[in-house]
Design a protein around this motif. Structure first.
Motif, short mmCIF file in Angstrom:
data_model
loop_
_atom_site.label_atom_id
_atom_site.label_comp_id
_atom_site.label_asym_id
_atom_site.label_seq_id
_atom_site.Cartn_x
_atom_site.Cartn_y
_atom_site.Cartn_z
N TYR A 1 0.84 -1.20 0.00
CA TYR A 1 0.00 0.00 0.00
C TYR A 1 0.87 1.25 0.00
O TYR A 1 0.51 2.26 -0.61
CB TYR A 1 -0.96 0.00 1.20
N ALA A 2 2.02 1.19 0.65
CA ALA A 2 2.95 2.33 0.67
C ALA A 2 3.37 2.71 -0.75
O ALA A 2 3.62 3.89 -1.02
CB ALA A 2 4.16 2.01 1.53
N LEU A 3 3.42 1.74 -1.66
CA LEU A 3 3.73 2.04 -3.06
C LEU A 3 2.66 2.95 -3.67
O LEU A 3 2.98 3.89 -4.41
CB LEU A 3 3.84 0.75 -3.89
N LEU A 4 1.40 2.67 -3.35
CA LEU A 4 0.31 3.51 -3.84
C LEU A 4 0.38 4.91 -3.24
O LEU A 4 0.18 5.91 -3.93
CB LEU A 4 -1.05 2.88 -3.53
N VAL A 5 0.66 4.97 -1.95
CA VAL A 5 0.79 6.27 -1.29
C VAL A 5 1.90 7.08 -1.96
O VAL A 5 1.71 8.25 -2.29
CB VAL A 5 1.07 6.10 0.23
N ASP A 6 3.05 6.45 -2.20
CA ASP A 6 4.16 7.15 -2.85
C ASP A 6 3.79 7.63 -4.25
O ASP A 6 4.18 8.72 -4.67
CB ASP A 6 5.40 6.25 -2.93
N CYS A 7 3.02 6.81 -4.95
CA CYS A 7 2.64 7.14 -6.33
C CYS A 7 1.69 8.34 -6.39
O CYS A 7 1.79 9.16 -7.31
CB CYS A 7 2.00 5.91 -6.97
N PHE A 8 0.78 8.44 -5.44
CA PHE A 8 -0.28 9.46 -5.52
C PHE A 8 -0.15 10.59 -4.50
O PHE A 8 -0.96 11.51 -4.50
CB PHE A 8 -1.66 8.79 -5.37
N ARG A 9 0.84 10.55 -3.65
CA ARG A 9 0.98 11.52 -2.55
C ARG A 9 1.01 12.96 -3.04
O ARG A 9 0.27 13.81 -2.55
CB ARG A 9 2.25 11.22 -1.75
N THR A 10 1.86 13.26 -4.00
CA THR A 10 2.02 14.64 -4.47
C THR A 10 0.74 15.15 -5.12
O THR A 10 0.29 16.27 -4.83
CB THR A 10 3.19 14.73 -5.46
N GLN A 11 0.14 14.35 -5.98
CA GLN A 11 -1.10 14.75 -6.65
C GLN A 11 -2.23 14.97 -5.65
O GLN A 11 -2.97 15.94 -5.75
CB GLN A 11 -1.56 13.66 -7.64
N LEU A 12 -2.35 14.06 -4.69
CA LEU A 12 -3.44 14.17 -3.73
C LEU A 12 -3.24 15.39 -2.83
O LEU A 12 -4.20 16.10 -2.54
CB LEU A 12 -3.57 12.90 -2.89
N PHE A 13 -2.00 15.65 -2.42
CA PHE A 13 -1.76 16.83 -1.59
C PHE A 13 -2.15 18.09 -2.36
O PHE A 13 -2.78 18.99 -1.81
CB PHE A 13 -0.30 16.91 -1.14
#
Length: 195
Positions: A30-42
């Motif tokens: 799941y951390a891979l998904l967080v890393d992938c979308f973190r910047t966009q979601l922020f």
């Protein structure tokens, strides 16, 4: 490589990671998904919630909530990122309701007097002063209006995708955008004439 192919590959890879998380329960996946979308979601959250610390906390809360509800995600209905934005939007709405701000408002009578073509031209700013005023006007919009402008005009998101995120009809969003353009026009003209 064409954009559509890249997006399909990203969606397939995302779905594989989701399947592994659901099957094995490994938080590292799941951390891979967080890393992938973190910047966009922020960036998405920060459009509605301008306090950086609050936006960071809400983005984190969104990832936690998405993890808990991951089994409910349906890739046939939307992309994972669209689903994340749906969760984030609701979290941001709750935050905005608890922390109301003061935003630029224009009465309906004033908006009706602004010609459509003039209101539409305001988004075609070409000089530094007008661009500065445009950014200022957008910043002073209520959070939901600011998000709509950001997503549609700057992120180039189709109204159909924004409708999914905000749980609003496309026609309603188009009407809101029309009204928002007039508000922005009124804001800029007011500032240009020193009122």
């Amino acid at each position: 490589m064409p954009y559509i192919i890249v997006m399909r590959q990203q969606d397939e890879m995302t779905q594989q990671i989701i399947d592994r998380v659901l099957h094995d329960g490994r938080q590292a996946d799941y951390a891979l998904l967080v890393d992938c979308f973190r910047t966009q979601l922020f960036a998405f959250v920060a459009t509605m919630v301008t306090c950086r610390e609050d936006a960071e906390e809400l983005a984190q809360d969104c990832f936690v909530k998405a993890y808990v509800q991951l089994a409910q995600y349906d890739s046939r209905r939307s992309s994972f990122y669209t689903w994340l934005r749906c969760i984030a939007y609701r979290l941001c709405l709750d935050h905005v309701r608890q922390h109301p701000g003061v935003w630029f408002e224009t009465d309906e009578q004033t908006l009706q007097t602004i010609p459509d073509d003039e209101a539409d031209s305001v988004l075609e700013a070409d000089d530094d002063q007008r661009i500065r005023l445009l950014n200022e006007a957008i910043h002073h919009l209520p959070p939901t209006e600011r998000l709509l402008v950001q997503q549609h005009y700057f992120e180039q998101q189709p109204l159909a995708v924004i409708a999914v995120i905000t749980e609003t009809h496309v026609g309603t969003l188009a009407t809101r955008l029309h009204r928002i353009r007039k508000k922005i026009y009124h804001y800029i003209k007011t500032r240009e004439h020193g009122r």
